[in-house]
Design an enzyme around this catalytic site. Structure first.
Site, PDB file in Angstrom:
ATOM      1  N   HIS A   1       0.844  -1.200   0.000  1.00  0.00           N
ATOM      2  CA  HIS A   1       0.000   0.000   0.000  1.00  0.00           C
ATOM      3  C   HIS A   1       0.877   1.247   0.000  1.00  0.00           C
ATOM      4  CE1 HIS A   1      -3.196  -2.699   1.973  1.00  0.00           C
ATOM      5  NE2 HIS A   1      -3.433  -2.587   0.689  1.00  0.00           N
TER       6      HIS A   1
ATOM      7  N   GLU B   1       1.697   3.859   2.951  1.00  0.00           N
ATOM      8  CA  GLU B   1       2.336   3.383   4.189  1.00  0.00           C
ATOM      9  C   GLU B   1       3.851   3.516   4.062  1.00  0.00           C
ATOM     10  OE1 GLU B   1       0.685  -0.594   4.328  1.00  0.00           O
ATOM     11  OE2 GLU B   1      -1.354   0.170   4.553  1.00  0.00           O
TER      12      GLU B   1
ATOM     13  N   ARG C   1      -0.996   0.437  -1.061  1.00  0.00           N
ATOM     14  CA  ARG C   1      -2.299  -0.120  -1.531  1.00  0.00           C
ATOM     15  C   ARG C   1      -2.843   0.233  -2.985  1.00  0.00           C
ATOM     16  NH1 ARG C   1      -7.118  -0.937   2.086  1.00  0.00           N
ATOM     17  NH2 ARG C   1      -6.248  -1.052   3.984  1.00  0.00           N
TER      18      ARG C   1
ATOM     19  N   HIS D   1       3.266  -3.610   6.574  1.00  0.00           N
ATOM     20  CA  HIS D   1       2.263  -2.556   6.377  1.00  0.00           C
ATOM     21  C   HIS D   1       2.327  -1.546   7.524  1.00  0.00           C
ATOM     22  CE1 HIS D   1      -0.241  -4.546   3.191  1.00  0.00           C
ATOM     23  NE2 HIS D   1       0.513  -5.557   3.574  1.00  0.00           N
TER      24      HIS D   1
ATOM     25  N   GLU E   1       1.847  -4.777  10.976  1.00  0.00           N
ATOM     26  CA  GLU E   1       1.333  -3.401  10.878  1.00  0.00           C
ATOM     27  C   GLU E   1       2.200  -2.561  11.808  1.00  0.00           C
ATOM     28  OE1 GLU E   1      -1.133  -2.083   9.104  1.00  0.00           O
ATOM     29  OE2 GLU E   1      -2.318  -3.811   8.439  1.00  0.00           O
TER      30      GLU E   1
END
Ligand SMILES: *[C@@H]1O[C@H](CO)[C@@H](O)[C@H](O)[C@H]1NC(C)=O
Ligand SMILES: *[C@@H]1O[C@H](CO)[C@@H](O)[C@H](O)[C@H]1NC(C)=O
Ligand SMILES: *[C@@H]1O[C@H](CO)[C@@H](O)[C@H](O)[C@H]1NC(C)=O
Ligand SMILES: *[C@@H]1O[C@H](CO)[C@@H](O)[C@H](O)[C@H]1NC(C)=O
Ligand SMILES: CC(=O)N[C@H]1CO[C@H](CO)[C@@H](O)[C@@H]1O
Length: 401
Positions: free
Chosen positions: A191, A194, A212, A282, A359
């Site tokens: 993405h 990010e 993304r 991510h 994440e």
């Protein structure tokens, strides 16, 4: 990286979503003075409906959750509000007595910090790896890294983007590697917004050295881009993805319709017996996730995956006096929401039993606009988690018989 890991596992690193990445500075070009990011919490179903309306009918960008259908009572929504929509949006919120606070009211400054080219600024004390880089810079970095360390880093062309930019995998390994060497796969930047994700891949390679959506146009819509992390063949385009090209979670015309997801899938298919650990990086929200995201079913080795993350968490806690961060962890579908077509589920179903989504920082203080000064902490804590997990994988899979 730990020499044990370097000896046991070949590391493959890929930077994804190149076309979006190339344009990411432009994405912010329209910004004007005093755009804000609001944190808004709906208390009633009616307020939820209002937030869905605001995020779809006004010029705003939803940061969290990824798509309006996931807006729920009592869960903070992070909404980017351009200056010229600000009064309208705030009037609506106040009119419905919806609680909100300003998370960031200097977004322009934050963006300036992220995009500033201070490699030429003699006063700058940050290193190359503590800054964000353009795609052009990263291509140059790949080239320089492979030329400076030919015995350690090799570059393999695995495909190209829609706009024909080369998609390279970096192979990081020790000199005398065996032919049948097992590997870790890490991809960054699926993405484009990010930014911390590609910064982590570079950080990771640099650390080793010491010792993304695609942009394709679908024919029947003016909306651009596919969510690459909904484009893999794992319960593709079921609940949690959208077949509408204008959605942030558009799954594409068919699985692997995007050249970048296809290149990664092809590479992994042809190396599936050697790749033992799959990692996709991510941001933001500070979570360590594993399959499944495409269903609420438990993965067959669920408990083992949990135990890896517990260890990763413990390892990270040892340095917690420096990094006061905790990460939530668990199976994606149960921990956040259903998200079919993700690369981690797909890799898992391919047979890579250790498959994780990281994440990274933060939890929303800066969200996608994480300042460069946070890169080193964010990357170091992630690196510890990667090392811990990689060591566990080696123990589990390469134990002497
Ligand atoms: C949301 O938008 C719909 C359609 O425009 C409208 O019928 C509804 O009243 C709106 N709801 C709220 C809470 O604003
Ligand atoms: C807000 O500003 C942007 C960029 O200047 C412009 O494209 C857009 O049309 C404006 N929207 C409104 C509602 O004025
Ligand atoms: C930053 O400046 C350096 C040195 O002038 C240059 O090589 C590089 O391409 C610039 N990067 C960006 C993103 O403009
Ligand atoms: C790297 O740089 C060399 C010399 O400048 C050039 O010949 C080569 O094509 C470049 N390779 C890549 C992958 O950009
Ligand atoms: C949905 C969509 O537009 N996907 C496109 C992504 O890029 C390829 C070209 O490489 C197109 O064929 C797809 O249609």
């Amino acid at each position: 990286m730990d020499p044990v890991i370097m000896k046991a596992l070949l590391i493959l690193i890929v930077l994804m979503n190149l076309d979006k990445f190339a344009e990411r500075n432009k994405c912010f070009a329209f910004l004007s003075f005093s755009d804000q990011v609001l944190s808004i919490t709906a208390k009633t179903q009616e307020q939820v409906e209002l937030l869905k309306n605001v995020s779809t009918q006004y010029e705003t960008v939803l940061w969290q959750p990824v798509s309006p259908e996931y807006i729920k009572e009592e869960e903070p929504v992070h909404l980017f509000v351009p200056a010229n929509s600000s009064d309208t949006v705030k009037d609506l919120l106040q009119g419905h007595a919806v609680a909100h606070e300003v998370l960031l009211d200097n977004t322009n400054e934050m963006i300036e910090l992220q995009t500033r080219n201070d490699s030429t600024d003699p006063r700058s004390s940050s290193s190359y790896y503590e800054r964000y880089h353009s795609l052009e810079d990263i291509y140059y970095w790949i080239n320089r890294t492979t030329q400076e360390h030919p015995e350690m880093v090799k570059v393999v062309l695995i495909g190209s983007s829609y706009e024909k930019r080369p998609l390279y995998a970096l192979k990081v390994h020790f000199k005398k590697q065996k032919q049948d060497k097992k590997a870790i796969w890490i991809d960054c930047g699926i993405h484009a917004r990010e930014w911390i994700s590609p910064a982590f891949c570079m950080w990771f390679v640099q650390n080793n050295r010491m010792w993304r959506k695609n942009r394709s146009y679908s024919t029947d819509s003016s909306c651009v881009g596919v969510d690459l992390n909904r484009n893999f063949d794992a319960n593709w385009c079921t609940e949690g993805a959208s077949d509408k090209p204008c959605s942030e979670i558009y799954c594409g015309a068919f699985p692997e319709s995007e050249p970048e997801s296809e290149a990664v899938a092809n590479f992994l298919r042809s190396h599936k017996d050697s790749v033992q650990l799959y990692l996709t990086i991510h941001s933001y929200s500070q979570m360590l996730l594993f399959p499944y995201s495409c269903t609420l079913d438990e993965a067959e080795n669920h408990n083992e995956l949990v135990s890896f993350l517990v260890m990763a968490q413990e390892a990270a806690q040892k340095i917690r006096r420096y990094y006061r961060n905790t990460y939530k962890y668990g199976a994606g579908g149960k921990t956040i929401y259903l998200a079919p077509g993700g690369s981690d589920d797909w890799a898992y179903n391919l047979g890579i039993k250790y498959s994780f989504t990281f994440e990274l920082q933060d939890r929303g203080r800066y969200g996608f606009l994480l300042p460069p000064s946070h890169i080193s902490k964010a990357c170091n804590e992630a690196l510890i988690a990667v090392k811990t997990i990689a060591l566990r994988v080696i123990e589990k899979t390469q134990a002497p018989q």
